[in-house]
Scaffold this motif. Structure first.
Motif, short mmCIF file in Angstrom:
data_model
loop_
_atom_site.label_atom_id
_atom_site.label_comp_id
_atom_site.label_asym_id
_atom_site.label_seq_id
_atom_site.Cartn_x
_atom_site.Cartn_y
_atom_site.Cartn_z
N PRO A 209 -29.95 -17.61 -3.58
CA PRO A 209 -29.52 -17.83 -4.97
C PRO A 209 -28.35 -16.91 -5.31
CG PRO A 209 -31.45 -16.42 -4.90
CD PRO A 209 -31.19 -16.83 -3.48
N PHE A 210 -27.65 -17.23 -6.37
CA PHE A 210 -26.54 -16.41 -6.82
C PHE A 210 -27.06 -15.24 -7.67
CE2 PHE A 210 -24.85 -20.75 -6.42
CZ PHE A 210 -23.94 -20.53 -5.41
N LYS A 211 -26.42 -14.07 -7.51
CA LYS A 211 -26.85 -12.89 -8.24
C LYS A 211 -25.76 -12.45 -9.21
CE LYS A 211 -29.69 -11.19 -4.41
NZ LYS A 211 -29.92 -10.07 -3.46
N PRO A 212 -26.13 -12.05 -10.41
CA PRO A 212 -25.13 -11.60 -11.39
C PRO A 212 -24.27 -10.47 -10.84
CG PRO A 212 -27.27 -11.92 -12.43
CD PRO A 212 -27.50 -12.06 -10.96
N GLY A 213 -22.98 -10.55 -11.13
CA GLY A 213 -22.03 -9.52 -10.71
C GLY A 213 -21.42 -9.75 -9.35
N GLU A 214 -21.90 -10.76 -8.60
CA GLU A 214 -21.38 -11.01 -7.27
C GLU A 214 -20.22 -12.01 -7.30
OE1 GLU A 214 -25.13 -10.24 -4.28
OE2 GLU A 214 -24.67 -12.29 -4.88
N LEU A 215 -19.28 -11.81 -6.36
CA LEU A 215 -18.22 -12.79 -6.18
C LEU A 215 -18.74 -13.98 -5.39
CD1 LEU A 215 -15.01 -10.69 -5.37
CD2 LEU A 215 -15.84 -11.53 -7.58
N ILE A 216 -18.14 -15.14 -5.65
CA ILE A 216 -18.52 -16.39 -4.98
C ILE A 216 -17.25 -17.09 -4.53
CG2 ILE A 216 -19.69 -18.61 -5.21
CD1 ILE A 216 -21.16 -17.31 -7.68
N VAL A 217 -17.16 -17.38 -3.24
CA VAL A 217 -16.02 -18.12 -2.70
C VAL A 217 -16.44 -19.58 -2.53
CG1 VAL A 217 -14.54 -18.46 -0.68
CG2 VAL A 217 -15.00 -16.15 -1.52
N ILE A 218 -15.62 -20.49 -3.08
CA ILE A 218 -15.86 -21.93 -2.93
C ILE A 218 -14.61 -22.55 -2.31
CG2 ILE A 218 -16.32 -24.10 -4.09
CD1 ILE A 218 -17.79 -22.60 -6.24
N ASP A 219 -14.77 -23.04 -1.10
CA ASP A 219 -13.69 -23.70 -0.35
C ASP A 219 -14.12 -25.14 -0.14
OD1 ASP A 219 -11.68 -24.45 1.40
OD2 ASP A 219 -11.86 -22.70 2.68
N MET A 220 -13.30 -26.09 -0.59
CA MET A 220 -13.73 -27.48 -0.62
C MET A 220 -12.54 -28.43 -0.53
SD MET A 220 -14.63 -27.51 -4.69
CE MET A 220 -14.63 -29.28 -4.96
N GLY A 221 -12.80 -29.65 -0.16
CA GLY A 221 -11.77 -30.67 -0.12
C GLY A 221 -12.41 -32.02 0.11
N CYS A 222 -11.63 -33.07 -0.12
CA CYS A 222 -12.13 -34.42 0.06
C CYS A 222 -11.08 -35.26 0.77
CB CYS A 222 -12.50 -35.05 -1.28
SG CYS A 222 -11.09 -35.44 -2.35
N VAL A 223 -11.47 -36.49 1.12
CA VAL A 223 -10.57 -37.45 1.74
C VAL A 223 -10.43 -38.64 0.81
CG1 VAL A 223 -10.22 -39.02 3.68
CG2 VAL A 223 -11.18 -36.74 4.07
N TYR A 224 -9.18 -38.97 0.48
CA TYR A 224 -8.89 -40.13 -0.36
C TYR A 224 -7.94 -41.05 0.40
CZ TYR A 224 -7.17 -43.05 -4.16
OH TYR A 224 -6.83 -44.13 -4.93
#
Length: 360
Positions: A209-224
């Motif tokens: 789970p995510f914890k308060p005060g922590e950084l979160i990296v989100i790397d994402m992409g799709c194909v169209y």
């Protein structure tokens, strides 16, 4: 309009074949086949000759190929491509190129045996890269749409990031929302990594789970419509620490420097050196261990390389990422990424999503 740029692509390939005295080319890379023909099935081979081109697939894709393929003649094979090749029905000339960088040893030896005594087989490497790197306006339109979809998805999932959600929850939601908004699929498995796991550049989402005060990296992409997007943002669940804010600022400035510095005529390694030098100047040279970026198109990782090994000269209408990062093992990581299209007067990011540090 798709067929216009595909006919132009095929013409460029034929020009290179003639310049290298190649009578035919066997294409085994599905991404190249889709780029040349529009065929999106999972099983295909292609022969390109100076006079004619054929696309080979099986019964499962008969109707699909009829809808998608215009620039080549479709052959629905019941016995397989190597049997078609051995039949002698296709005029291949004397010299046949074979993609050596996208074929198994087993298939390559089998195909060479089929041609033995009739044609001279010449292995070719990265034969199509120089043409795929420079995007047609139709291709850029699709890439812009792919970027728009991923940005809308990121906007949709941010409110779902709470202390009761997990990395896997958000990754699954990203994949679902991509398809819901019109993408074919993810362009790669989403990276969602919080806290110390954000210091792992390619972390797989976990049940943490995510914890308060922590950084979160989100790397994402799709194909169209065959074309990929790729973007990364780093955010914080609640207020980030001063150290995290400082590192975030350095990465953001480095990323913006990369966009501002990209020009036609420089090499990928020259652009990488500028940004790497900026990060090193702030004392984090050892914490930025990957390349600055990579080309994007039919594949989410293709040429040109924007790294210390990037020897190719950057040209107008090339599309690539700019994604510096700083990773502090056991603590946190920061990465910010846009995909840019290089124009005559500089780089234009396809993403418009804020690069301010978001504190949820």
């Amino acid at each position: 309009m798709d067929n216009v740029y595909r006919e132009a692509a095929l013409k460029m390939v034929l020009g290179k074949m003639m310049a290298q005295a190649l009578d035919a080319c066997i294409v085994t890379d599905l991404s190249v086949i889709r780029w040349l023909t529009g065929f999106s099935g999972s099983s295909a081979r292609m022969i390109v000759t100076r006079e004619k081109s054929w696309l080979f697939t099986d019964f499962r894709y008969k109707e699909q190929a009829a809808r998608e393929v215009v620039v080549a003649e479709t052959v629905i094979s019941t016995e397989g491509f190597d049997a078609e090749l051995a039949s002698g029905r296709y005029a291949l000339g004397e010299s046949v190129a074979l993609q050596s960088d996208n074929i198994t040893w087993h298939e390559a030896t089998r195909l060479i045996e089929r041609l033995h005594g009739r044609q001279r087989v010449i292995p070719v490497h990265a034969f199509f890269d120089e043409f795929r790197m420079v995007k047609h306006e139709t291709e850029l339109m699709k890439m812009r749409r792919a970027a728009e979809i991923s940005e809308a998805v990121l906007e949709a999932v941010l409110p779902l990031i709470t202390p009761v959600a997990t990395e896997l929850d958000i990754a699954a939601e990203i994949s679902y929302q991509h398809k819901k908004l019109g993408a074919e699929k993810d362009s790669f498995d989403p990276i969602v990594a919080g806290g110390p796991r954000s210091a792992m550049p390619h972390a797989k989402p976990s049940s943490n789970p995510f914890k308060p005060g922590e950084l979160i990296v989100i790397d994402m992409g799709c194909v169209y419509e065959g074309y990929a997007s790729d973007q990364t943002r780093t955010l914080s669940l609640g207020t980030a620490s001063e150290e995290a804010r400082t590192v975030y600022r350095i990465v953001r400035e480095a990323q913006e420097l990369g966009i501002a510095s990209a020009t036609c005529g420089m090499t990928g390694k020259e652009l990488d050196r500028i940004v790497r030098g900026y990060i090193a100047g702030h004392g984090y040279s050892d914490e930025f261990g990957h390349g600055l970026g990579h080309g994007v198109g039919f594949e989410v990782h293709e040429e040109p390389r924007i790294s210390p090994k990037g020897e190719l000269v950057l040209r107008e209408n090339m599309v690539f990422t700019i994604e510096p990062g700083i990773y502090l093992p056991g603590r946190f990581g920061v990465r910010i990424e846009d995909t840019v299209v290089l124009g005559a007067h500089g780089a234009e990011p396809l993403q418009r999503f804020s690069k301010e540090l978001i504190e949820l």
